[in-house]
Write a protein that holds these residues in place. Structure first.
Motif, mmCIF file in Angstrom:
data_model
loop_
_atom_site.group_PDB
_atom_site.id
_atom_site.type_symbol
_atom_site.label_atom_id
_atom_site.label_comp_id
_atom_site.label_asym_id
_atom_site.label_seq_id
_atom_site.Cartn_x
_atom_site.Cartn_y
_atom_site.Cartn_z
ATOM 1 N N VAL A 352 0.976 -1.281 -0.057
ATOM 2 C CA VAL A 352 -0.116 -0.104 -0.095
ATOM 3 C C VAL A 352 0.846 1.125 -0.132
ATOM 4 C CG1 VAL A 352 -0.189 -0.069 2.666
ATOM 5 C CG2 VAL A 352 -1.967 1.061 1.086
ATOM 6 N N ASP A 353 0.537 2.361 -0.620
ATOM 7 C CA ASP A 353 0.939 3.722 -0.812
ATOM 8 C C ASP A 353 0.627 4.136 0.474
ATOM 9 O OD1 ASP A 353 1.694 6.156 -1.050
ATOM 10 O OD2 ASP A 353 1.822 6.125 -3.316
ATOM 11 N N GLU A 354 1.436 4.586 1.310
ATOM 12 C CA GLU A 354 1.302 5.203 2.607
ATOM 13 C C GLU A 354 0.687 6.363 2.189
ATOM 14 O OE1 GLU A 354 1.314 3.962 5.623
ATOM 15 O OE2 GLU A 354 2.140 2.237 5.158
ATOM 16 N N GLN A 368 -22.429 17.662 3.948
ATOM 17 C CA GLN A 368 -22.340 16.128 3.741
ATOM 18 C C GLN A 368 -21.300 15.422 3.870
ATOM 19 O OE1 GLN A 368 -24.153 15.981 -0.159
ATOM 20 N NE2 GLN A 368 -25.867 17.513 0.166
ATOM 21 N N VAL A 369 -21.311 14.104 4.586
ATOM 22 C CA VAL A 369 -20.113 13.534 4.864
ATOM 23 C C VAL A 369 -19.962 12.408 4.071
ATOM 24 C CG1 VAL A 369 -21.298 11.986 6.626
ATOM 25 C CG2 VAL A 369 -18.944 12.079 6.717
ATOM 26 N N HIS A 370 -18.763 12.290 3.497
ATOM 27 C CA HIS A 370 -18.477 11.056 2.264
ATOM 28 C C HIS A 370 -17.355 10.160 3.245
ATOM 29 C CE1 HIS A 370 -20.776 13.496 0.045
ATOM 30 N NE2 HIS A 370 -20.788 12.796 -0.902
ATOM 31 N N ALA A 371 -17.164 9.020 2.729
ATOM 32 C CA ALA A 371 -15.837 8.222 3.050
ATOM 33 C C ALA A 371 -15.273 7.732 1.906
ATOM 34 C CB ALA A 371 -16.383 7.109 3.946
ATOM 35 N N LEU A 372 -13.820 8.124 1.681
ATOM 36 C CA LEU A 372 -13.070 7.687 0.648
ATOM 37 C C LEU A 372 -12.325 6.523 1.181
ATOM 38 C CD1 LEU A 372 -12.167 9.031 -2.188
ATOM 39 C CD2 LEU A 372 -9.947 9.826 -0.847
ATOM 40 N N LYS A 373 -12.402 5.479 0.333
ATOM 41 C CA LYS A 373 -11.870 4.065 0.383
ATOM 42 C C LYS A 373 -11.074 3.769 -0.900
ATOM 43 C CE LYS A 373 -13.604 -0.726 0.919
ATOM 44 N NZ LYS A 373 -14.927 -1.774 1.145
ATOM 45 N N LEU A 374 -9.896 2.984 -0.297
ATOM 46 C CA LEU A 374 -8.976 2.229 -1.521
ATOM 47 C C LEU A 374 -9.286 0.873 -1.709
ATOM 48 C CD1 LEU A 374 -6.021 2.739 -2.755
ATOM 49 C CD2 LEU A 374 -5.145 1.845 -0.846
ATOM 50 N N LEU A 375 -9.549 0.740 -2.971
ATOM 51 C CA LEU A 375 -9.914 -0.351 -3.402
ATOM 52 C C LEU A 375 -8.947 -1.508 -3.882
ATOM 53 C CD1 LEU A 375 -12.715 1.046 -6.056
ATOM 54 C CD2 LEU A 375 -12.899 0.085 -3.725
ATOM 55 N N ALA A 376 -9.252 -2.563 -4.086
ATOM 56 C CA ALA A 376 -8.393 -3.753 -4.180
ATOM 57 C C ALA A 376 -7.476 -3.485 -5.458
ATOM 58 C CB ALA A 376 -8.890 -5.334 -4.277
ATOM 59 N N ASP A 377 -8.166 -3.008 -6.511
ATOM 60 C CA ASP A 377 -7.527 -2.542 -7.898
ATOM 61 C C ASP A 377 -6.612 -1.402 -7.855
ATOM 62 O OD1 ASP A 377 -9.671 -0.797 -7.946
ATOM 63 O OD2 ASP A 377 -10.487 -1.462 -9.668
ATOM 64 N N GLY A 378 -6.538 -0.704 -6.818
ATOM 65 C CA GLY A 378 -5.586 0.371 -6.798
ATOM 66 C C GLY A 378 -6.487 1.610 -6.957
ATOM 67 N N GLY A 379 -7.867 1.545 -7.212
ATOM 68 C CA GLY A 379 -8.650 2.638 -7.379
ATOM 69 C C GLY A 379 -9.353 3.286 -5.999
#
Length: 459
Positions: A352-354, A368-379
């Motif tokens: 993983v890129d720190e 408005q609250v959102h969550a940013l998630k790192l996906l398995a394909d790097g997206g």
């Protein structure tokens, strides 16, 4: 009746019952069906009016307009090779048609404004030699509506696309099809002309249990719209390709592009739409992709679900009778509902890129609250944490930005904006500012933040 042991007995029984009911109530001489799951043929079944002569996965039926999907794949290959752009007017590559202003994309998605059929006589029951030139296919007034404004299914439009393939490849449509799709995918039982064993086409009298043979014409210039014969085995191979792509034919991103809606559906037809050579229908919470086809004496449908990795094919040799589209959808749903797909085991990322990991977590657009998630394909994936908000997935770009892949933010750019000392100030998504705190006073928010800060109700 034949089947593998990849499905539970109760599932196989339900599939057989549906096929038997379709053949009996639809009054069709024969009907063959097959279901594929996880890339394997999981079940095949057939019924026939002649004992001991049931068709199987090697029996050819005419597939009519499913042929259009093959033609669309050939056009997408030309696009991927840089030989054309989907926005190109037809005149750029095929001059002199009289409809040169329509674009390649409009032809693929049936929004070019062309008529549904050729001028008389009925093209499906007359030899292709009746229409030796494109002018014979298009007629004197080929445009019914302005191009690009509505979906209107057009068989002549796919004759134009087939001719376009021939012009740019310098070979016949049938030969290009064989070389570029059928051979790489191992579809040796898909052919422009029938090869034994094959079913004969029949018309069944609407008010009596008697039959009439239908002619099987060579469609000539109309071949790219409906010429092909195929089998359930070959069409399941084609379904797997349309769901996942195959770099020998067309990459995964290009077949995914074919599945995306290309034009608004007709008013009131919100359950279905059309992509680039592919139909899409909603069945409950699922979207099925594929195509239907018919020619005198034959009905055919191919549906597949990318999410479930299940495909179904139904072929019948009757001009009218069973709704192969409904039957194929129900066969697919029987398997998907009775034996849902087993998820792959969860596995952590190999590395993983720190700096990227530090971007994950909550972000606020205004309040408005959102969550940013790192996906398995790097997206990356941005998801609202309450009912309000827009979700999107993003892929990384070489310049350090991210491009939206779906929904409202499709094609939009996500940028990480940093301060002079390298600290992340905010995320910029198509000019929308996302901050770590709602209206973060330390971030560069357009319009600024009231100096008084957050407050309660003064009494």
């Amino acid at each position: 009746m034949t089947s593998t042991e990849l499905l539970l007995p109760s599932t196989r029984r339900a599939l057989l019952h549906r096929v038997a009911t379709a053949q009996s109530q639809g009054r069709t001489p024969s009907l063959v069906a097959a279901v594929q799951r996880d890339g394997q043929v999981a079940w095949t079944g057939a019924r026939s009016c002649v004992d001991g002569h049931e068709p199987d996965g090697d029996t050819q039926f005419r597939i009519g307009s499913i042929t259009k999907t093959f033609t669309a794949v050939l056009v997408m290959r030309l696009r991927d090779e840089g030989l054309l752009d989907l926005g190109d007017p037809l005149e750029k590559h095929l001059p002199g048609t009289g409809v040169g202003e329509v674009t390649v994309q409009q032809l693929l998605g049936h929004s070019a404004g062309l008529g549904a059929e050729t001028p008389a006589p009925w093209w499906e029951r007359t030899p292709g030699t009746t229409r030796p030139e494109l002018a014979d296919v298009l007629g004197d007034s080929p445009l019914l509506t302005s191009p690009g404004h509505r979906h209107h299914y057009s068989n002549p439009g796919y004759t134009l696309l087939g001719t376009l393939v021939e012009r740019l490849r310098g070979d016949s449509w049938a030969e290009v099809l064989r070389r570029e799709i059928l051979e790489p995918l191992g579809m040796d039982r898909t052919t422009p002309q029938a090869h034994a064993p094959h079913a004969g086409g029949w018309a069944v009298h609407p008010w009596a249990d008697v039959m009439l043979p239908e002619p099987a014409e060579d469609l000539g210039l109309m071949a790219p719209a409906g010429q092909l014969w195929s089998t359930t085995t070959d069409l399941l191979r084609f379904a797997a390709f349309l769901a996942q792509g195959d770099d020998r034919v067309l990459c995964a991103s290009s077949v995914a592009e074919m599945r995306a809606p290309a034009a608004p559906p007709e008013t009131g037809d919100w359950a279905g739409t059309y992509g680039l050579g592919l139909q899409a229908v909603r069945c409950g919470d699922r979207t099925l992709f594929g195509h239907g086809g018919s020619l005198p004496g034959f009905l055919a449908t191919l549906w597949f679900s990318v999410e479930d990795d299940v495909a179904a094919v139904v072929l019948a040799n009757a001009t009218s009778g069973p709704s192969t589209g409904v039957v194929a959808a129900e066969l697919l749903l029987i398997v998907a509902d009775a034996e849902p797909r087993i998820p792959e085991p969860w596995r952590p990322l190999p590395d993983v890129d720190e700096a990227l990991l530090a971007l994950t977590g909550p972000w606020y657009w205004g309040t408005q609250v959102h969550a940013l998630k790192l996906l398995a394909d790097g997206g990356l994936e941005l998801q609202p944490l309450r009912d309000v908000g827009r979700a999107a997935r993003f892929r990384a770009c070489p310049d350090g930005t991210w491009t939206g892949l779906n929904g409202y933010y499709a094609g939009e750019t996500l940028r990480v904006v940093r301060t002079e000392d390298g600290r992340v100030d905010h995320l910029d998504l198509g000019s929308f500012v996302f901050t770590r705190e709602p209206y973060d006073r330390d971030a560069a928010i357009p319009g600024g933040v009231d100096e008084g800060g957050w407050r309660g109700l003064s009494v």
